[in-house]
Motif scaffolding. Structure first.
Motif, PDB file in Angstrom:
ATOM      1  N   VAL A   1       0.918  -1.124  -0.046  1.00  0.00           N
ATOM      2  CA  VAL A   1      -0.027  -0.187   0.201  1.00  0.00           C
ATOM      3  C   VAL A   1       0.971   1.400   0.129  1.00  0.00           C
ATOM      4  O   VAL A   1       1.745   1.448   0.878  1.00  0.00           O
TER       5      VAL A   1
ATOM      6  N   TYR B   1      -4.502   4.371   9.159  1.00  0.00           N
ATOM      7  CA  TYR B   1      -4.756   3.539   7.965  1.00  0.00           C
ATOM      8  C   TYR B   1      -5.243   2.206   8.218  1.00  0.00           C
ATOM      9  O   TYR B   1      -6.152   1.603   7.962  1.00  0.00           O
TER      10      TYR B   1
ATOM     11  N   TRP C   1       0.278   7.474  -0.752  1.00  0.00           N
ATOM     12  CA  TRP C   1      -0.861   8.279  -1.031  1.00  0.00           C
ATOM     13  C   TRP C   1      -2.116   7.345  -1.226  1.00  0.00           C
ATOM     14  O   TRP C   1      -3.394   8.136  -1.182  1.00  0.00           O
ATOM     15  N   GLN C   2      -2.098   6.127  -1.198  1.00  0.00           N
ATOM     16  CA  GLN C   2      -3.277   5.179  -0.953  1.00  0.00           C
ATOM     17  C   GLN C   2      -3.574   5.312   0.418  1.00  0.00           C
ATOM     18  O   GLN C   2      -4.613   5.137   0.744  1.00  0.00           O
ATOM     19  N   ALA C   3      -2.742   5.291   1.375  1.00  0.00           N
ATOM     20  CA  ALA C   3      -3.148   5.162   2.571  1.00  0.00           C
ATOM     21  C   ALA C   3      -3.275   6.043   3.425  1.00  0.00           C
ATOM     22  O   ALA C   3      -4.089   6.148   4.335  1.00  0.00           O
TER      23      ALA C   3
END
Ligand SMILES: Nc1ncnc2c1ncn2[C@@H]1O[C@H](COP(=O)(O)OP(=O)(O)O)[C@@H](O)[C@H]1O
Ligand SMILES: [Mg+2]
Lengths: 395, 359
Positions: free
Chosen positions: A45, A102, A48-50
């Protein structure tokens, strides 16, 4: 007729390099990983996704401040260093906070077996903060009090991050929750082993160092013997001690009852003492040998007794070097105790070897990370002690 | 008073000090001098037993201290060395207090004594008390070293080339200070040096050693004019004997009333001082080497003070090409004059045997 000077962009190249490393890792390496259960390896992950928008924005803001601190132009040197030192604390906090947040989000609707683990970028941000802080502390030439204050502040930030529920869904913390009682036991055991080795090592090593200083003839022989211990691999020493110690434990029943046997605490402590002796003896000797002959001659000439010279002149002047030796062996012993788990002495090494056996990486980390933290704290604390022991005014 | 009787030191069968006997009366400034390796330091260290005696006796103010525990003896004897030996982890005040602390003086008595000594060595207690040795200049560190040696009011002060490692200007200042302190305290001092000028500056008695033996022990003037043998004669040197003598003469011994009007009794030496309203000399009329009628503005560089050595006064006369120097007091007022002619005068009528202030 000055040559056109090449413009230096960065006033602090170390900080600039660390920043580049952090940004590169954030772009290229995962921040966390998500896996359906603890045995399967997870999906990477990216940062920027987390992260939520405000977290990314804060990361960017901290990065910007650090960039300004690294540039040659905008800020006076000391202010820039203070800024970079100060920025490490929110960076540290945000690193933990982002991981915890997250994990909470990702696991809310997942199966109970699903796991979130920290990724490479998480670690790199942690190390980058530490290195920025070390660099700034050195360049600012902060005294022991300033260093201690920063150390306490950093520990407080980390303590707050770990105190609530923030990190509890992270895989390694779930492992910790499973092992909580065991963890405390092993921590105590680890510390007892270190202390149990250092105390006799000091009791033997300090007088031996004094002896090496007083009797030139004994010196070479003593150091050759201690050197031999230092070069033996630790596992080999543990192995070598098994046979004689178990024989001893059987032959002398009361020793056996005290726990002397081929495996366990006794061989671990003996090996650790042997490894600790050389640095202690060598630094004690070097510290005493470094006391100026003028001071010694004056002390004698003014009528101090041998004992008064030792306690009032030699030991205070040798203390920083002696404590540096203690710093070496403490950090060394904290690491070596891990190996001692192999012969059943316990300590954080127990988690590591258990985890290796089960392919459970979180269990390995549960042993490795606290060991590193212990070593760092001991190193930091003894470093402060060393500077406190320097003669006043020469710190 | 300290008596050394037959001090001998043997290293590996060789006598590095052999049968040295000498008596130093209370208040004398004794200097041990001789070529490098002749046994000066060894002799000195036998006095406080840093070097154990091979044979001989030490009598301190009538007591035979040869058998006294060494530490007790050393607390009665001050000791200052070239490297100062200041304890780097102790403040100036604590360094000075070393021996009083060993003797368990009360805190207030120690504090008073430290202040007194710092004042004696012109070290402002407010500024220097809490400094550490590494914050001192070489001259200051050496002063602290000597102050420390004097702290418990020792019966004898031993000094082993204490000013050997400082620059020449500081050394001269320290020597002047040592002369003053010796005058103030009346201490019995045994001082080791290999520098003849230093010995002549300070000594009331000189002991010349060679190869571990005491060659001659006498007052400086006697050493120069009645050398015991060729070694002494050579060691003291012939070429600048006159200047060496002058280095032990002080302006106040040669000073005469200033000439405030012209009187041409002595051709070439007629001169007169013009003073300002405060009595300070401003112009010297006449008495130039080159032109007797010239007027010379008085400058501080060629003024003499009563405590200045005649060697220095002579040097100023030569350098500034004047036959007389004004002698002034602390306020700059003219109190006398000293001239070329005066130097010859005294030496020619038996001045060789006139004692200096310290001899
Ligand atoms: N501990 C010692 N062992 C052997 N010889 C020594 C020792 N100390 C001094 N000497 C010798 O004794 C002689 C006199 O030394 P020293 O008193 O230090 O001379 P000085 O101070 O006059 O220069 C020298 O030849 C020196 O080598
Ligand atoms: Mg010497």
């Amino acid at each position: 007729m000055a040559l056109p000077e090449r413009r230096r962009w960065f006033g602090n190249r170390v900080l600039a390099t660390l920043l580049i490393a952090a940004v590169a890792s954030a772009v290229l390496l995962p921040f966390a990983s998500l896996s359906p259960n603890r045995l399967v390896s997870g999906q990477p992950v990216m940062l920027w996704q987390a992260l939520a928008g405000w977290q990314l924005a804060t990361f960017a803001l901290i990065g910007l401040l650090l960039l300004i601190a690294a540039l040659a132009g905008p800020l006076p040197r000391r202010l820039a260093l203070w800024l970079s030192l100060g920025a490490t604390l929110p960076l540290l906090a945000l690193d933990f906070q982002a991981l915890g947040a997250y994990a909470h989000g990702a696991l809310a609707n997942a199966s109970p077996a699903a796991r979130v683990s920290q990724g490479a970028t998480f670690w790199i941000l942690l190390f980058v903060s530490a290195l920025i802080a070390i660099d700034a502390l050195q360049r600012l030439r902060l005294g022991p009090a300033g260093r201690a204050l920063y150390g306490v502040a950093a520990l407080a930030v980390i303590g707050v991050c770990f105190s609530g529920e923030l990190l509890s869904p992270v895989s390694i913390m779930r492992e910790f929750a499973n092992q909580r009682d065991n963890f405390i036991d092993q921590l105590v055991r680890h510390l007892l082993l270190v202390g149990g080795a250092l105390l006799p090592a000091l009791l033997v090593g300090l007088p031996l160092g004094l002896l090496a200083n007083r009797r030139a003839r004994l010196r070479n022989g003593l150091f050759s013997v201690l050197n031999v211990f230092q070069t033996l691999p630790s596992i080999a020493v543990f192995g070598l001690l098994i046979a004689p110690l178990s024989a001893l434990g059987r032959a002398v029943p009361w020793l056996g009852e005290l726990g002397v046997s081929g495996i366990g605490v006794a061989p671990a402590i003996i090996a650790l003492v042997l490894y600790s002796l050389l640095p202690i003896v060598r630094n004690t000797y070097a510290g005493l040998a470094g006391v100026s002959t003028g001071a010694l001659e004056a002390a004698r000439g003014m009528g101090m007794t041998t004992r008064q010279i030792l306690w009032r002149v030699e030991i205070p002047l040798a203390l920083p070097v002696i404590l540096s030796g203690l710093r070496i062996v403490t950090v060394q012993a904290i690491g070596l105790v891990v190996v001692a788990a192999l012969i059943g002495a316990g300590g954080f090494g127990a988690f590591i070897f258990q985890g290796l056996g089960q392919y459970a990486i979180d269990l390995v980390l549960l042993g490795a990370i606290p060991t590193i933290v212990l070593a760092v704290i001991a190193d930091f604390a003894l470093q402060i002690l060393v500077s406190l022991s320097r003669p006043s005014g020469t710190r | 008073m300290i008596e050394l009787q037959g001090l001998t030191k043997t290293y590996a069968g060789k006598n590095v000090v052999e049968d040295v006997s000498m008596t130093l009366e209370t208040g004398e400034f004794g200097v041990l001098i001789g070529p490098s390796g002749c046994g000066k330091s060894t002799t000195l260290k036998m006095i406080n037993r840093l070097v154990p005696l091979s044979s001989g006796r030490i009598i301190l103010n009538g007591d035979d201290v040869t058998e006294l525990p060494a530490e007790q003896l050393r607390r009665r004897i001050g000791y200052a060395i070239q490297s100062t030996g200041l304890f780097p982890h102790w403040s100036v005040a604590r360094n000075i207090a070393t021996v009083p602390q060993l003797l368990k003086w009360s805190k207030s008595r120690i504090d008073d004594r430290v202040d007194e000594l710092m004042a004696m060595f012109h070290l402002d207690p407010a500024e220097f008390r809490d400094k550490y040795p590494h914050q001192l200049s070489g001259g200051q560190a050496q002063r602290v070293g000597v102050a420390r040696a004097l702290a418990a009011d020792p019966e004898v002060l031993l000094m082993d080339e204490p000013f050997g490692a400082v620059d020449p200007i500081t050394r001269e200042a320290l020597q002047a200070e040592m002369r003053r302190v010796h005058g103030q305290t009346g201490k019995t001092i045994v001082f080791v040096t290999h520098d003849m000028d230093e010995a002549l500056q300070l000594a009331t008695r000189i002991a010349l050693l060679n190869n571990g033996r005491l060659v001659q022990y006498d007052r400086p003037i006697e050493m120069m004019v009645k050398p015991a043998d060729d070694f002494v004669r050579e060691f003291f040197g012939q070429a600048d004997l006159g200047l060496k003598l002058l280095s032990r003469r002080w302006v106040h011994q040669y000073q005469r009333p200033p000439s405030l009007t012209h009187h041409a009794t002595l051709p070439g030496l007629d001169h007169c001082w013009r003073l300002d309203e405060a009595g300070r000399p401003i112009v010297l009329e006449g008495a130039r080497l080159d032109d007797q009628h010239q007027h010379t503005d008085v400058r501080s560089e060629w003024i003499a003070t009563p405590e200045m050595s005649m060697k220095e006064a002579l040097s100023r006369m030569v350098w500034y090409r004047v036959m007389v120097l004004p002698v002034v007091d602390e306020t700059g007022k003219l109190i006398g004059e000293v001239g070329m002619q005066g130097i010859m005068g005294i030496e020619s009528d038996g001045g060789l045997h006139a004692g200096g202030p310290a001899s």
